[in-house]
Design a protein around this motif. Structure first.
Motif, PDB file in Angstrom:
ATOM      1  N   HIS A 217       0.823  -1.214   0.000  1.00  0.00           N
ATOM      2  CA  HIS A 217       0.000   0.000   0.000  1.00  0.00           C
ATOM      3  C   HIS A 217       0.855   1.261   0.000  1.00  0.00           C
ATOM      4  CE1 HIS A 217      -2.825  -3.155   1.173  1.00  0.00           C
ATOM      5  NE2 HIS A 217      -3.688  -2.424   0.485  1.00  0.00           N
ATOM      6  N   GLU A 243       1.323  -7.923  -0.361  1.00  0.00           N
ATOM      7  CA  GLU A 243       0.196  -8.489  -1.115  1.00  0.00           C
ATOM      8  C   GLU A 243       0.704  -9.347  -2.270  1.00  0.00           C
ATOM      9  OE1 GLU A 243      -3.431  -5.449  -0.052  1.00  0.00           O
ATOM     10  OE2 GLU A 243      -2.552  -5.293  -2.047  1.00  0.00           O
ATOM     11  N   GLN A 257      -0.366  -3.647  -7.442  1.00  0.00           N
ATOM     12  CA  GLN A 257       0.672  -3.683  -6.401  1.00  0.00           C
ATOM     13  C   GLN A 257       0.947  -5.112  -5.907  1.00  0.00           C
ATOM     14  OE1 GLN A 257      -1.421  -1.049  -3.771  1.00  0.00           O
ATOM     15  NE2 GLN A 257      -1.918  -2.627  -2.293  1.00  0.00           N
TER      16      GLN A 257
HETATM   17 MN    MN Z   1      -4.893  -3.912  -0.741  1.00  0.00          MN
END
Ligand code: MN
Ligand code: PEP
Length: 277
Positions: A217, A243, A257
């Motif tokens: 993030h 992630e 991402q």
């Molecule tokens: Mn996320």
């Protein structure tokens, strides 16, 4: 609750953040995993639980890697109400079953006090997301549980506000808090947020709590995960939350991402090659 000044609070070792008092280092246990010891804890998983199949594919692959904990949101705080909002309690049963099958503890986000008790029954650690760091009723409610909490920094929060958010949890009785720096808003739009790497030692010194970094993030870009994670472990972060998705191009949230599962083993090796064992 007894009235205290900010400086008398449990966590506020230095009200100026100019150094001075250094808080005693604390550790937080989540099952067999310990935050705050030498080796940084690695949390990985999809942004959101999308289906039973998806979380099983990802959990199975991660269980073969040196990953300590699984992540996956089932209540998603999306900027647009038209975006995927998560599978809710149905998703919770999927991630719980996958975590159990592959014997890996998991963390998931709670956004509402009303959901807290049920989510806490299933998960190993509760995540308070960036948008809810200022949700004081929610902070008080997790403070009343005996369950480890991952408290993310609000993207607009000062160090002092973040410390006092942790203080809300602690003052209500729950001392099992891990902090997560996930980037703050800045004038630059090249990355999704701006990682405040300085916050890692500042928060460690002021609170004594373990501090982890979420490069996903913070940057919003999968090719930045490896170098930014290396910076995080170099500065002494107590963990990383990354992630990961088996098919980022078709992910229902944060695909850009998300690191490709197939690439993750090599990325972990590159991040951890200089880490304390
Ligand atoms: Mn996320
Ligand atoms: C997340 O980690 O799932 C998340 C929504 O992150 P943040 O709260 O930091 O935006």
């Amino acid at each position: 609750m007894n009235k205290k000044t900010v400086e008398q609070s449990r966590l506020f070792a230095s009200s100026t953040c100019q150094g001075g008092v250094i808080a005693d280092k604390r550790t937080v246990k989540v099952g067999a995993v310990t935050f705050g010891e030498k080796r940084p804890v690695l949390i990985a998983g999809p942004c959101a639980v999308e289906s039973e199949e998806q979380i099983n594919i990802i959990a199975a692959a991660l269980s073969k890697l040196p990953v300590d904990m699984l992540r996956g949101g089932v209540f998603k705080p999306r900027t647009s109400p038209y975006d995927f909002q998560g599978l809710g309690f149905e998703g919770l049963t999927y991630i719980h079953a996958a975590a159990k099958k592959y014997q890996i503890p998991f963390v998931t986000e709670v956004m509402e006090v009303a959901h807290l008790e049920k989510v806490a029954q299933y998960c190993d650690m509760i995540q308070i997301g960036s948008r809810n760091m200022y949700n004081y009723p929610l902070l008080k409610a997790v403070g009343k549980l005996q369950k480890p909490v991952l408290l993310k920094r609000a993207f607009s929060a000062t160090i002092k506000e973040w410390i006092l958010a942790a203080e809300y949890i602690m003052a209500n009785g729950n001392e099992q808090i891990v902090l997560c720096e996930r980037g703050i808003r800045s004038f630059d739009s090249c990355t999704r947020n701006t990682l405040d790497i300085t916050a890692v030692p500042i928060m460690q010194m002021n609170t004594g709590l373990p501090v982890i970094v979420d490069p996903s993030h913070a940057t919003g870009l999968s090719h930045l995960i490896e170098p930014v994670s290396r910076a995080a472990v170099a500065i002494g972060a107590d963990g990383l939350m990354i992630e990961v998705h088996h098919d980022p191009a078709n992910a229902l949230s944060d695909g850009e991402q998300s690191v490709k599962l197939a690439d993750f083993s090599e990325i972990i090796d590159n991040i951890y090659q200089y880490c304390p064992k």
